[in-house]
Design a protein around this motif. Sequence first.
Motif, mmCIF file in Angstrom:
data_model
loop_
_atom_site.group_PDB
_atom_site.id
_atom_site.type_symbol
_atom_site.label_atom_id
_atom_site.label_comp_id
_atom_site.label_asym_id
_atom_site.label_seq_id
_atom_site.Cartn_x
_atom_site.Cartn_y
_atom_site.Cartn_z
ATOM 1 N N MET A 52 4.470 -5.506 11.913
ATOM 2 C CA MET A 52 5.515 -4.784 11.310
ATOM 3 C C MET A 52 5.557 -5.500 9.431
ATOM 4 O O MET A 52 6.066 -4.606 8.428
ATOM 5 N N LEU A 53 5.750 -6.496 9.402
ATOM 6 C CA LEU A 53 6.240 -7.057 8.326
ATOM 7 C C LEU A 53 5.206 -6.208 7.637
ATOM 8 O O LEU A 53 5.518 -6.057 5.599
ATOM 9 N N TRP A 54 3.428 -6.519 7.654
ATOM 10 C CA TRP A 54 3.083 -5.932 6.474
ATOM 11 C C TRP A 54 3.144 -4.830 6.114
ATOM 12 O O TRP A 54 3.107 -4.436 4.889
ATOM 13 N N VAL A 55 3.340 -3.818 6.923
ATOM 14 C CA VAL A 55 3.332 -2.507 7.316
ATOM 15 C C VAL A 55 4.741 -1.394 5.966
ATOM 16 O O VAL A 55 4.332 -1.400 4.944
ATOM 17 N N GLU A 56 4.935 -2.908 6.691
ATOM 18 C CA GLU A 56 6.619 -2.406 5.919
ATOM 19 C C GLU A 56 6.554 -2.769 4.659
ATOM 20 O O GLU A 56 7.207 -2.143 3.361
ATOM 21 N N GLU A 57 6.098 -3.751 3.784
ATOM 22 C CA GLU A 57 5.856 -3.547 2.504
ATOM 23 C C GLU A 57 5.144 -3.474 1.843
ATOM 24 O O GLU A 57 5.147 -2.893 0.909
ATOM 25 N N THR A 58 3.988 -2.832 2.700
ATOM 26 C CA THR A 58 2.964 -2.060 1.968
ATOM 27 C C THR A 58 2.974 -0.609 1.480
ATOM 28 O O THR A 58 2.921 -0.103 0.884
ATOM 29 N N LEU A 59 3.945 -0.793 2.629
ATOM 30 C CA LEU A 59 4.984 1.283 2.302
ATOM 31 C C LEU A 59 5.541 1.136 1.377
ATOM 32 O O LEU A 59 5.259 2.146 0.226
ATOM 33 N N ARG A 60 6.383 -0.415 1.437
ATOM 34 C CA ARG A 60 7.248 -0.004 -0.211
ATOM 35 C C ARG A 60 6.824 0.168 -1.684
ATOM 36 O O ARG A 60 7.350 0.492 -1.788
ATOM 37 N N GLU A 61 5.693 -0.800 -1.288
ATOM 38 C CA GLU A 61 5.116 -1.533 -2.988
ATOM 39 C C GLU A 61 4.383 0.376 -3.547
ATOM 40 O O GLU A 61 4.103 0.396 -4.401
ATOM 41 N N ARG A 62 3.614 0.760 -2.198
ATOM 42 C CA ARG A 62 2.823 1.958 -1.989
ATOM 43 C C ARG A 62 4.004 2.848 -3.061
ATOM 44 O O ARG A 62 3.475 3.949 -3.645
ATOM 45 N N GLN A 63 4.983 2.990 -2.485
ATOM 46 C CA GLN A 63 5.827 4.258 -2.404
ATOM 47 C C GLN A 63 6.391 3.952 -4.159
ATOM 48 O O GLN A 63 6.540 5.529 -4.885
ATOM 49 N N ASP A 64 6.788 2.964 -4.607
ATOM 50 C CA ASP A 64 6.937 2.745 -6.119
ATOM 51 C C ASP A 64 5.534 2.667 -6.844
ATOM 52 O O ASP A 64 5.794 3.296 -7.835
ATOM 53 N N ALA A 67 4.935 8.071 -4.630
ATOM 54 C CA ALA A 67 4.746 8.478 -3.479
ATOM 55 C C ALA A 67 4.206 9.663 -2.830
ATOM 56 O O ALA A 67 4.926 9.528 -1.526
ATOM 57 N N ALA A 68 2.624 10.350 -3.334
ATOM 58 C CA ALA A 68 2.967 11.106 -2.113
ATOM 59 C C ALA A 68 2.021 10.360 -1.426
ATOM 60 O O ALA A 68 1.821 10.853 -0.146
ATOM 61 N N ASP A 69 1.428 8.736 -1.060
ATOM 62 C CA ASP A 69 0.983 7.900 -0.707
ATOM 63 C C ASP A 69 2.171 8.123 0.858
ATOM 64 O O ASP A 69 1.301 7.996 2.117
ATOM 65 N N ILE A 70 3.732 8.262 1.063
ATOM 66 C CA ILE A 70 3.917 7.827 2.056
ATOM 67 C C ILE A 70 3.938 9.511 2.959
ATOM 68 O O ILE A 70 4.100 9.248 3.644
ATOM 69 N N GLU A 71 3.960 10.160 2.097
ATOM 70 C CA GLU A 71 3.804 11.729 3.422
ATOM 71 C C GLU A 71 2.416 11.711 3.197
ATOM 72 O O GLU A 71 2.250 12.215 4.567
ATOM 73 N N ARG A 72 0.940 11.014 3.369
ATOM 74 C CA ARG A 72 0.236 10.988 3.571
ATOM 75 C C ARG A 72 -0.114 10.403 4.999
ATOM 76 O O ARG A 72 -0.534 10.581 6.106
ATOM 77 N N VAL A 73 0.435 9.760 4.807
ATOM 78 C CA VAL A 73 1.280 8.388 6.215
ATOM 79 C C VAL A 73 1.712 9.087 7.309
ATOM 80 O O VAL A 73 1.377 9.389 8.198
ATOM 81 N N ILE A 74 2.891 10.068 6.823
ATOM 82 C CA ILE A 74 3.572 10.638 7.512
ATOM 83 C C ILE A 74 2.934 12.223 8.638
ATOM 84 O O ILE A 74 2.334 12.029 9.593
ATOM 85 N N LEU A 75 2.308 12.709 7.552
ATOM 86 C CA LEU A 75 1.259 13.690 8.406
ATOM 87 C C LEU A 75 -0.320 12.927 8.951
ATOM 88 O O LEU A 75 -0.324 13.665 9.934
ATOM 89 N N ARG A 76 -0.202 11.771 8.684
ATOM 90 C CA ARG A 76 -1.356 11.538 9.057
ATOM 91 C C ARG A 76 -0.728 11.118 10.496
ATOM 92 O O ARG A 76 -1.325 10.959 11.438
ATOM 93 N N LEU A 77 -0.293 10.289 10.670
ATOM 94 C CA LEU A 77 1.100 10.085 12.307
ATOM 95 C C LEU A 77 1.397 11.069 12.793
ATOM 96 O O LEU A 77 1.238 11.302 14.420
ATOM 97 N N ALA A 78 1.125 12.546 12.403
ATOM 98 C CA ALA A 78 1.823 13.571 12.932
ATOM 99 C C ALA A 78 -0.211 14.599 13.328
ATOM 100 O O ALA A 78 0.338 15.538 14.268
ATOM 101 N N ASP A 79 -1.077 14.310 12.908
ATOM 102 C CA ASP A 79 -1.815 15.045 13.809
ATOM 103 C C ASP A 79 -2.623 14.430 14.282
ATOM 104 O O ASP A 79 -2.867 13.259 14.687
ATOM 105 N N ARG A 80 -3.078 15.184 15.085
ATOM 106 C CA ARG A 80 -3.610 15.193 16.883
ATOM 107 C C ARG A 80 -4.960 14.035 16.734
ATOM 108 O O ARG A 80 -5.210 14.117 17.749
#
Length: 272
Positions: A52-64, A67-80
């Motif tokens: 959890m710590l690793w993913v959270e910090e990785t997301l924060r770093e990548r958002q800075d 930012a488009a990579d955060i949208e990619r994560v969201i869309l992959r989570l929603a991909d069947r």
Amino acid sequence: MEHLDDSTLTELAAIVCGDEPGMKRRPGWELAGFLRRAGWQNVPEHDGRPRMLWVEETLRERQDEEAADIERVILRLADRREYLQQPSDYDAVMTRLQDILALEGRRIDYHKHRPVLTDYDSDEVPRPQRVELKVAITDLVNDPDLASAVQLRLDEARTCQEHGAYTSAVIMLGSLLEGVLVHAADTRPAAAPLTRPARDTRLQELIQHAHANGWIDQDAKMASDLLRTYRNLVHPLAEKRARHSADFDTADLCWSTVNAVLNDLAASTPQE
């Protein structure tokens, strides 16, 4: 997309890790692979820290940085396609994902069967999530051969749905629903009996029979009547007259219907 709140990133990290019941759990060695499937470049490997710590910090770093990579994560989570081996996990993930995105004024929708991020209007009626199947086929069909046949149709319907064969998925779902209702009519005591053998009874009458005897609720009955209409699109002329072809939403609605009926039938199984 705009930067997300830190709390939203924390929730996204929790979904990626999937430690909550009903969600797809990803061990540490799978995390980098998930981010690559989401379209990230130069993904670091999990370094052994708490996931959890690793993913959270990785997301924060990548958002800075991107930012488009955060949208990619969201869309992959929603991909069947992320849930082909565990399709039942998709519903729990989507419910949680839509809830947290709504706080950011966003939501997941679909275009040509792929998830997209759209603006969320709180005044709109929210799109309902699919009813989850909470029982096994063997919980309501005690004939092993029939249970196997019904399970096969359920699996084939899922395969059709995942590959965009929506009319075929609806036909499979209608077929297995009819088989289960015939079995119930043949094996359960009924206060309101059928007027002919169950195998010679139309699906519409089987649905009414199940409801009249309290085996399925009113909402399941109404939805089943709609599924019967869609199932009839197996006939090309009927599809032509209706001027409608089954699409993702059609099949998704039929999945909810079948799941609701199977849940009701299991809950109303006579006690031995």
